[in-house]
Design a protein around this motif. Sequence first.
Motif, PDB file in Angstrom:
ATOM      1  N   LEU A 253       0.847  -1.202   0.000  1.00 49.82           N
ATOM      2  CA  LEU A 253       0.000   0.000   0.000  1.00 49.82           C
ATOM      3  C   LEU A 253       0.880   1.249   0.000  1.00 49.82           C
ATOM      4  O   LEU A 253       2.058   1.196   0.362  1.00 49.82           O
ATOM      5  N   GLN A 254       0.288   2.360  -0.367  1.00 50.70           N
ATOM      6  CA  GLN A 254       0.997   3.636  -0.369  1.00 50.70           C
ATOM      7  C   GLN A 254       0.821   4.324   0.976  1.00 50.70           C
ATOM      8  O   GLN A 254      -0.288   4.407   1.517  1.00 50.70           O
ATOM      9  N   LEU A 255       1.912   4.818   1.529  1.00 49.13           N
ATOM     10  CA  LEU A 255       1.868   5.568   2.786  1.00 49.13           C
ATOM     11  C   LEU A 255       1.591   7.038   2.481  1.00 49.13           C
ATOM     12  O   LEU A 255       2.344   7.654   1.714  1.00 49.13           O
ATOM     13  N   PRO A 256       0.545   7.593   3.037  1.00 50.83           N
ATOM     14  CA  PRO A 256       0.265   9.023   2.807  1.00 50.83           C
ATOM     15  C   PRO A 256       1.459   9.884   3.205  1.00 50.83           C
ATOM     16  O   PRO A 256       2.080   9.660   4.248  1.00 50.83           O
ATOM     17  N   ALA A 257       1.758  10.873   2.376  1.00 47.43           N
ATOM     18  CA  ALA A 257       2.932  11.721   2.622  1.00 47.43           C
ATOM     19  C   ALA A 257       2.854  12.428   3.963  1.00 47.43           C
ATOM     20  O   ALA A 257       3.874  12.658   4.632  1.00 47.43           O
ATOM     21  N   ALA A 258       1.656  12.752   4.382  1.00 52.84           N
ATOM     22  CA  ALA A 258       1.501  13.494   5.638  1.00 52.84           C
ATOM     23  C   ALA A 258       1.874  12.647   6.848  1.00 52.84           C
ATOM     24  O   ALA A 258       2.144  13.186   7.930  1.00 52.84           O
ATOM     25  N   GLU A 259       1.912  11.339   6.682  1.00 54.00           N
ATOM     26  CA  GLU A 259       2.184  10.447   7.811  1.00 54.00           C
ATOM     27  C   GLU A 259       3.658  10.076   7.940  1.00 54.00           C
ATOM     28  O   GLU A 259       4.059   9.472   8.928  1.00 54.00           O
ATOM     29  N   VAL A 260       4.449  10.420   6.924  1.00 53.68           N
ATOM     30  CA  VAL A 260       5.840   9.972   6.912  1.00 53.68           C
ATOM     31  C   VAL A 260       6.613  10.520   8.106  1.00 53.68           C
ATOM     32  O   VAL A 260       7.320   9.802   8.818  1.00 53.68           O
ATOM     33  N   THR A 261       6.452  11.805   8.362  1.00 56.15           N
ATOM     34  CA  THR A 261       7.237  12.455   9.428  1.00 56.15           C
ATOM     35  C   THR A 261       6.889  11.894  10.794  1.00 56.15           C
ATOM     36  O   THR A 261       7.754  11.705  11.657  1.00 56.15           O
ATOM     37  N   GLY A 262       5.639  11.580  11.008  1.00 61.23           N
ATOM     38  CA  GLY A 262       5.206  11.108  12.319  1.00 61.23           C
ATOM     39  C   GLY A 262       5.646   9.693  12.637  1.00 61.23           C
ATOM     40  O   GLY A 262       5.420   9.229  13.755  1.00 61.23           O
ATOM     41  N   LEU A 263       6.267   9.010  11.683  1.00 61.81           N
ATOM     42  CA  LEU A 263       6.697   7.624  11.899  1.00 61.81           C
ATOM     43  C   LEU A 263       8.215   7.507  11.997  1.00 61.81           C
ATOM     44  O   LEU A 263       8.780   6.454  11.704  1.00 61.81           O
ATOM     45  N   SER A 264       8.878   8.569  12.395  1.00 66.50           N
ATOM     46  CA  SER A 264      10.334   8.506  12.525  1.00 66.50           C
ATOM     47  C   SER A 264      10.718   7.571  13.662  1.00 66.50           C
ATOM     48  O   SER A 264       9.986   7.438  14.642  1.00 66.50           O
ATOM     49  N   GLY A 265      11.858   6.928  13.488  1.00 65.86           N
ATOM     50  CA  GLY A 265      12.345   5.997  14.508  1.00 65.86           C
ATOM     51  C   GLY A 265      11.999   4.551  14.221  1.00 65.86           C
ATOM     52  O   GLY A 265      12.380   3.661  14.992  1.00 65.86           O
ATOM     53  N   LEU A 266      11.307   4.275  13.106  1.00 66.35           N
ATOM     54  CA  LEU A 266      10.956   2.901  12.767  1.00 66.35           C
ATOM     55  C   LEU A 266      12.110   2.178  12.077  1.00 66.35           C
ATOM     56  O   LEU A 266      12.926   2.793  11.386  1.00 66.35           O
ATOM     57  N   THR A 267      12.131   0.883  12.241  1.00 67.83           N
ATOM     58  CA  THR A 267      13.140   0.036  11.598  1.00 67.83           C
ATOM     59  C   THR A 267      12.430  -1.034  10.752  1.00 67.83           C
ATOM     60  O   THR A 267      11.220  -1.249  10.919  1.00 67.83           O
ATOM     61  N   PRO A 268      13.167  -1.719   9.871  1.00 65.89           N
ATOM     62  CA  PRO A 268      12.539  -2.820   9.122  1.00 65.89           C
ATOM     63  C   PRO A 268      11.935  -3.876  10.044  1.00 65.89           C
ATOM     64  O   PRO A 268      10.925  -4.490   9.714  1.00 65.89           O
ATOM     65  N   GLY A 269      12.557  -4.085  11.206  1.00 61.84           N
ATOM     66  CA  GLY A 269      12.017  -5.043  12.155  1.00 61.84           C
ATOM     67  C   GLY A 269      10.647  -4.643  12.665  1.00 61.84           C
ATOM     68  O   GLY A 269       9.793  -5.509  12.898  1.00 61.84           O
ATOM     69  N   ASP A 270      10.401  -3.347  12.829  1.00 63.89           N
ATOM     70  CA  ASP A 270       9.082  -2.874  13.259  1.00 63.89           C
ATOM     71  C   ASP A 270       8.033  -3.159  12.192  1.00 63.89           C
ATOM     72  O   ASP A 270       6.911  -3.579  12.507  1.00 63.89           O
ATOM     73  N   PHE A 271       8.378  -2.902  10.950  1.00 61.94           N
ATOM     74  CA  PHE A 271       7.443  -3.169   9.861  1.00 61.94           C
ATOM     75  C   PHE A 271       7.115  -4.667   9.784  1.00 61.94           C
ATOM     76  O   PHE A 271       5.976  -5.053   9.544  1.00 61.94           O
ATOM     77  N   ALA A 272       8.151  -5.525   9.978  1.00 59.47           N
ATOM     78  CA  ALA A 272       7.916  -6.967   9.945  1.00 59.47           C
ATOM     79  C   ALA A 272       6.986  -7.397  11.073  1.00 59.47           C
ATOM     80  O   ALA A 272       6.101  -8.250  10.883  1.00 59.47           O
ATOM     81  N   LEU A 273       7.146  -6.806  12.263  1.00 61.49           N
ATOM     82  CA  LEU A 273       6.303  -7.146  13.398  1.00 61.49           C
ATOM     83  C   LEU A 273       4.858  -6.732  13.161  1.00 61.49           C
ATOM     84  O   LEU A 273       3.920  -7.491  13.423  1.00 61.49           O
ATOM     85  N   VAL A 274       4.656  -5.518  12.656  1.00 67.43           N
ATOM     86  CA  VAL A 274       3.303  -5.032  12.379  1.00 67.43           C
ATOM     87  C   VAL A 274       2.648  -5.865  11.277  1.00 67.43           C
ATOM     88  O   VAL A 274       1.448  -6.150  11.323  1.00 67.43           O
ATOM     89  N   HIS A 275       3.446  -6.257  10.284  1.00 62.84           N
ATOM     90  CA  HIS A 275       2.902  -7.094   9.213  1.00 62.84           C
ATOM     91  C   HIS A 275       2.379  -8.415   9.781  1.00 62.84           C
ATOM     92  O   HIS A 275       1.294  -8.903   9.390  1.00 62.84           O
ATOM     93  N   LYS A 276       3.103  -9.005  10.703  1.00 61.62           N
ATOM     94  CA  LYS A 276       2.669 -10.250  11.321  1.00 61.62           C
ATOM     95  C   LYS A 276       1.409 -10.031  12.155  1.00 61.62           C
ATOM     96  O   LYS A 276       0.456 -10.836  12.109  1.00 61.62           O
ATOM     97  N   LYS A 277       1.401  -8.937  12.915  1.00 59.73           N
ATOM     98  CA  LYS A 277       0.248  -8.638  13.757  1.00 59.73           C
ATOM     99  C   LYS A 277      -0.997  -8.381  12.908  1.00 59.73           C
ATOM    100  O   LYS A 277      -2.093  -8.883  13.211  1.00 59.73           O
TER     101      LYS A 277
END
Length: 693
Positions: free
Chosen positions: A632-656
């Motif tokens: 999916l596409q991440l809205p541009a307005a949300e990019v800044t508010g998600l600072s500090g994320l790592t690939p591991g976080d994305f993998a965890l959320v994908h599983k959840k």
Amino acid sequence: MVEAFEQDVLLQYLAHLVRDQRIGSKEMEIICNGTGSFMPCMETVAEETFFEAFRKFTDQLDQRVVPRAVLQGGKALLADQLARCRQQLGQAEPSNLQNNLDYLAEELDLDDIEGKFFSFVLRYYTHDSLQRLCDDLTRCSLSPQEVSSICLGCDRAELAERLRPGGRLLASGVLNQRYRNGSDIDDIYEVPDAVRIAVQKSTGGPEDIRRFILGEPQTASLLWADFEHLGETHERLGQFLQAVLAQRIAGVNVLLWGPPGTGKTELCKTLAHQLNVRLYAIGEQDDEGGEPTRRERIGYLQLAQNLLRYQSKSLLLFDEMDDLFEGNSLARLLGGKASMGSKVFTNRLLEQNPVPTLWVLNDVSILDAAIVRRMSLAIELKVPPASVRQRVWQRVLNKNALSLPEQQIRHLAELDIAPAVVDNAARVAREIGGRMEDFQFATDGLVRVLSGPGAKPADRPQSQFHLDLMCCDIDLARLRQQVAQACKRDFSLCLYGPPGTGKSAFVRYLAQTLGMPVLLKRASDLLNAYVGQTEQRIAAAFREALDKEAFLVFDEADSLLGDRRYAQRSWEVTQVNEMLTWMETHPLPFACTTNLMDRIDQASLRRFTFKCHCDSLGPDQRSLAFERFFGLQLPAAEVTGLSGLTPGDFALVHKKASLLDCGENVATLIEMLRQEVQSKSEQRQRPIGFGQS
């Protein structure tokens, strides 16, 4: 019905007994009682006057003292009747048994007396009438050698010379000397069942006899190219054995050693196929199909050597050489080396063998130096690299009509298990349904048993690695390219930064590029409460990486390389010193990963070729990660508010999200990612120690 030729041979044995001066009244009584089974033709040949005279003679044998004239007359009467029976049989064609005995005597280069005695013993085991007669005579007054020499019509002293322990007949392996209580021939001499069956049943000449005794030649399941990881070793081994076979050089022995699962036996089979020669495995079961003893295996080795001595297209395989030292356990327990027996025996076994022999052994430390000195070559086999195992196991899976994703096969190849385990698991999976889950079910249990009860579960196969989702202070793509092109591999990396940034995943990716397996060691694998144990485990890890030619990775390296300035115990210093010593000299790539770079000893940092700071994802990488993991596409307005994320976080959320079935809801996914960012912030703000809740 006994063949005419065999009847004639038995009658000849009986005739020799009757004429011999050592046969007295007691022995003649035994012979007369068994005459009927020897002379089935007597009824048609003998006249009535013979039967009357024979009955009168046998009646007189019951007397306490039999006159000499009566004894000699009875012997002459029976000898004459034996001659009549043999004359009626005529010149029969040699039996199949006799032809096979002749073939075997020629193959083993036996002289006339040796060949006749072996034939006699073989017939003793074949014809019940002969066995009963000989047993009755030996239990009466005669020794087994006396009975044998009389039946054969040869001198007892000459026969005894042929039957000495070092003689050609006993050394050939077709006849073994036993030491059982009893006076029967089979209490002293034994014909291996394989030899007896071959002589009795073979109908195809020498080649068929060899097949009965030695079994079918071994067949290769791997390709010559599957051993390319050995470099020039396997090519030189092939060239050496080719020359040895062409020139028929005696006393050639090759030792192949290394841990189980390294392909030692398969190399022997593949080598024989490459040389276009037959490979026979020695003594893998006894005559009854059970586990052979040390003595039986050596006997079969001697027999095979003699049967193939004139063949230039055969090799012998003595697998599990450890069996030869089963009687030396006390010596090994006391710290000594094991030997195979007397030096004379060892010399004969390893220096005079006419057929090149491949000896396979797991633990080379049990060998006495005298044995090693008699080896033409000693070759160590290490665990094949993952690329080779992957190719071999792909072929095993194809053979079983089982299809697995490449990623699963790659993960399987990283496990230190033999192809036979994969083959067994593939067969089970094929019968169950042929799915990846079926194969995983079959392999998990086998791997757990092979790893031992205390082993940790194997790492799960990693998801697809995305290099462009790593945020690092050096160009990792260029580093990977340069390392792959360089000839040298003595480099090291220290990857540090927050958890989930892909440090370990990049090392695996780099190792895959180099075609090397990954040897992962966590701090919990190495740290030990006993003094000196941690240092020993650290050294063992580096040695294991050398043996397997693996890319060594230390996870949680801050626990192993803690800053010595703050050390409070001596072992905290010695374990760091041990690490630094090995880091200086290790010739293969290795990496350390840590989340706590500030705790790493400063001296260790100088020993890393590359120090890579891995950080959380940048703005563009967050958008890319959202698309990669969720499609999916991440809205541009949300990019800044998600600072500090790592690939591991994305993998965890994908599983959840997959478990909650909300993987297509952008707002929900963003909220989950924000929760991950928030949890990290709370973790950093949490006081250390016993703060108030």
